[in-house]
Write an enzyme that holds these catalytic residues in place. Structure first.
Site, short mmCIF file in Angstrom:
data_model
loop_
_atom_site.label_atom_id
_atom_site.label_comp_id
_atom_site.label_asym_id
_atom_site.label_seq_id
_atom_site.Cartn_x
_atom_site.Cartn_y
_atom_site.Cartn_z
N GLU A 75 0.86 -1.19 0.00
CA GLU A 75 0.00 0.00 0.00
C GLU A 75 0.89 1.24 0.00
OE1 GLU A 75 -3.28 0.43 3.10
OE2 GLU A 75 -1.88 1.97 3.76
N HIS A 117 -8.44 3.33 -2.42
CA HIS A 117 -9.32 3.25 -1.25
C HIS A 117 -10.37 4.34 -1.41
CE1 HIS A 117 -6.13 1.07 1.39
NE2 HIS A 117 -6.36 0.48 0.23
N ALA A 160 -19.15 1.47 6.25
CA ALA A 160 -18.56 0.88 5.03
C ALA A 160 -19.57 -0.05 4.34
CB ALA A 160 -17.28 0.14 5.39
N LYS A 188 -20.69 -6.67 5.74
CA LYS A 188 -20.03 -6.05 4.57
C LYS A 188 -19.88 -7.09 3.46
CE LYS A 188 -16.50 -4.04 7.10
NZ LYS A 188 -15.36 -3.13 7.40
C1 FAD Z 1 -6.80 -2.26 5.25
C2 FAD Z 1 -7.18 -0.87 5.72
C3 FAD Z 1 -7.05 0.21 4.85
C4 FAD Z 1 -7.41 1.51 5.26
N1 FAD Z 1 -7.26 2.56 4.39
C5 FAD Z 1 -7.66 3.79 4.75
C6 FAD Z 1 -7.56 4.90 3.85
O1 FAD Z 1 -7.10 4.76 2.72
N2 FAD Z 1 -7.99 6.10 4.28
C7 FAD Z 1 -8.53 6.30 5.53
O2 FAD Z 1 -8.91 7.43 5.85
N3 FAD Z 1 -8.64 5.27 6.41
C8 FAD Z 1 -8.22 4.03 6.06
N4 FAD Z 1 -8.33 2.99 6.95
C9 FAD Z 1 -8.85 3.25 8.29
C10 FAD Z 1 -10.40 3.09 8.39
O3 FAD Z 1 -11.02 4.08 7.61
C11 FAD Z 1 -10.77 3.24 9.87
O4 FAD Z 1 -10.29 2.17 10.61
C12 FAD Z 1 -12.25 3.52 10.16
O5 FAD Z 1 -12.35 3.95 11.52
C13 FAD Z 1 -13.17 2.31 10.01
O6 FAD Z 1 -13.36 2.00 8.69
P1 FAD Z 1 -14.15 0.63 8.29
O7 FAD Z 1 -14.29 0.66 6.84
O8 FAD Z 1 -13.53 -0.52 8.94
O9 FAD Z 1 -15.57 0.96 8.99
P2 FAD Z 1 -16.89 0.10 9.24
O10 FAD Z 1 -16.80 -1.25 8.68
O11 FAD Z 1 -18.03 0.95 8.81
O12 FAD Z 1 -16.89 -0.03 10.83
C14 FAD Z 1 -16.69 1.11 11.65
C15 FAD Z 1 -17.18 0.79 13.05
O13 FAD Z 1 -18.60 0.75 13.05
C16 FAD Z 1 -19.09 -0.51 13.51
N5 FAD Z 1 -20.26 -0.80 12.68
C17 FAD Z 1 -20.28 -1.24 11.41
N6 FAD Z 1 -21.56 -1.32 10.98
C18 FAD Z 1 -22.35 -0.92 11.99
C19 FAD Z 1 -23.76 -0.76 12.16
N7 FAD Z 1 -24.62 -1.07 11.18
N8 FAD Z 1 -24.21 -0.30 13.37
C20 FAD Z 1 -23.36 0.02 14.37
N9 FAD Z 1 -22.01 -0.13 14.27
C21 FAD Z 1 -21.51 -0.58 13.09
C22 FAD Z 1 -17.94 -1.48 13.33
O14 FAD Z 1 -17.99 -2.56 14.25
C23 FAD Z 1 -16.75 -0.57 13.60
O15 FAD Z 1 -16.53 -0.43 14.98
C24 FAD Z 1 -7.93 1.70 6.58
C25 FAD Z 1 -8.04 0.60 7.45
C26 FAD Z 1 -7.66 -0.68 7.04
C27 FAD Z 1 -7.75 -1.83 7.99
#
Ligand code: FAD
Length: 318
Positions: free
Chosen positions: A19, A95, A145, A200
């Site tokens: 990455e 991303h 997400a 997801k």
């Molecule tokens: C491989 C990887 C790449 C990344 N790349 C980037 C990047 O390019 N740019 C950047 O800004 N950040 C990046 N991040 C960080 C990421 O954006 C953060 O960790 C963010 O806080 C969570 O994103 P997520 O997509 O996992 O969120 P989600 O999957 O939406 O989850 C977020 C939180 O909400 C909870 N949740 C999910 N659905 C629900 C629901 N329906 N009701 C209540 N709670 C729920 C989950 O348990 C979790 O605690 C990356 C992380 C990883 C692991």
């Protein structure tokens, strides 16, 4: 090609990927090419490019009031992806975030990616804006997400926001999502977080990339729990070689990950960051070897803009 097709075509041999971050605004793309060039020897089938949302910067005015400015320090994700595909002929994986985008912005962003021939995206919620404690979605934007995955999946079936549109072009994105072997910081517990991860996948995600971890047992246990909960897509481990002593405190703070005792004591013994760099590489090589022995599909390295340590690891492993 899609990431899932790359994995299928590899016939069980672990693939190398990494990455990169767009450069800070004002720098040119050469710094990106300089980071990628030495890694091409190890034949990455795909390279991820992170997305960085806006930040709020407050500056004090002469009258004592604070002026809020919105700045994006690392723009250029889409341009870098196009440049990578053009120059190296490997798949670039942008991303894409919920944060900072309403659904219309997201749709237009995806149309650009589709027209550029980009076949893969990693769909993420994003973190809160730096000056804020909690994530808040853009008005009219995706909240989690999973919602973003749903929007991309809908476009893959030719459904756009304008429901009156008929025969919309069916995009063909392979969607990756994030998984957290040590739990996402906001999740009430790991099981609940895995339940959200499964949502997801049910919404259309075809593979998972994990947050960095330094203890392989965390990854193995996570994969086992995911499989038990019915998640059957590839789970790609994300690895980061530690490079400086202060990362012992910075990484747990920023990414909510633990260090194993053995790694902590190895790092504490180091007299300078040159020694830490070496320990980080050795640790990551050992992690990589054990993961390969356990049949992981891909090893995905977080370069954070530096590729010298990734190159040393890749030369030992691939
Ligand atoms: C491989 C990887 C790449 C990344 N790349 C980037 C990047 O390019 N740019 C950047 O800004 N950040 C990046 N991040 C960080 C990421 O954006 C953060 O960790 C963010 O806080 C969570 O994103 P997520 O997509 O996992 O969120 P989600 O999957 O939406 O989850 C977020 C939180 O909400 C909870 N949740 C999910 N659905 C629900 C629901 N329906 N009701 C209540 N709670 C729920 C989950 O348990 C979790 O605690 C990356 C992380 C990883 C692991």
């Amino acid at each position: 090609m899609k990431i899932t097709e790359h994995i299928q075509a590899s016939n069980g041999k672990a693939l190398f990927s990494f990455e990169i971050l767009p450069p800070l605004k004002g720098q040119n793309i050469q710094s990106i090419f300089d980071a990628i060039d030495p890694l091409m020897e190890y034949k990455p089938p795909f390279i991820d490019v992170t997305y960085h949302r806006e930040e709020y910067v407050y500056t004090e005015q002469k009258n004592g009031f604070l002026e809020k400015k919105i700045v994006r320090k690392r723009p250029g994700t889409v341009g870098i992806c196009a440049a990578i595909q053009n120059k190296y002929e490997v798949d670039a994986v942008p991303h894409i975030l919920c944060g900072g985008f309403n659904k219309e912005d997201t749709e237009n962003f995806l149309i650009d990616l589709d027209f550029l021939g980009i076949k893969n995206v990693v769909a993420l919620r994003g973190d809160a804006v730096k000056s804020e404690t909690y994530f808040s979605p853009e008005p009219g934007g995706n909240i989690y997400a999973r919602d973003l995955v749903e929007q991309i999946s809908a476009m893959n079936s030719g459904k756009y926001l304008d429901h009156a549109m008929e025969n919309g072009n069916k995009t063909d994105f392979c969607i990756g999502v994030a998984g957290y072997p040590e739990k996402h910081m906001e999740a009430p517990n790991l099981d609940k977080d895995i339940e959200r991860l499964r949502e997801k996948v049910e919404a259309g995600a075809e593979y998972i990339v994990t947050q960095m971890f330094f203890d392989n047992r965390k990854y193995f246990e996570f994969v086992e729990k995911c499989r038990k909960s019915g998640i059957n897509v590839p789970i790609i481990p994300g690895l980061k070689p530690i490079a400086t002593k202060n990362q012992l405190t910075v990484l747990p703070h920023r990414f909510h990950v633990d260090f194993p005792d053995d790694l902590i004591s190895e790092i504490e013994k180091c007299r300078d960051n040159k020694e830490v760099h070496k320990v980080g590489i050795e640790w990551c090589i050992n992690q990589s070897r054990e993961l390969i022995a356990n049949g992981v599909p891909v090893l995905h390295y977080y370069s954070m803009g530096r590729s010298t340590n990734i190159q040393k690891i890749a030369s030992a492993i691939f």
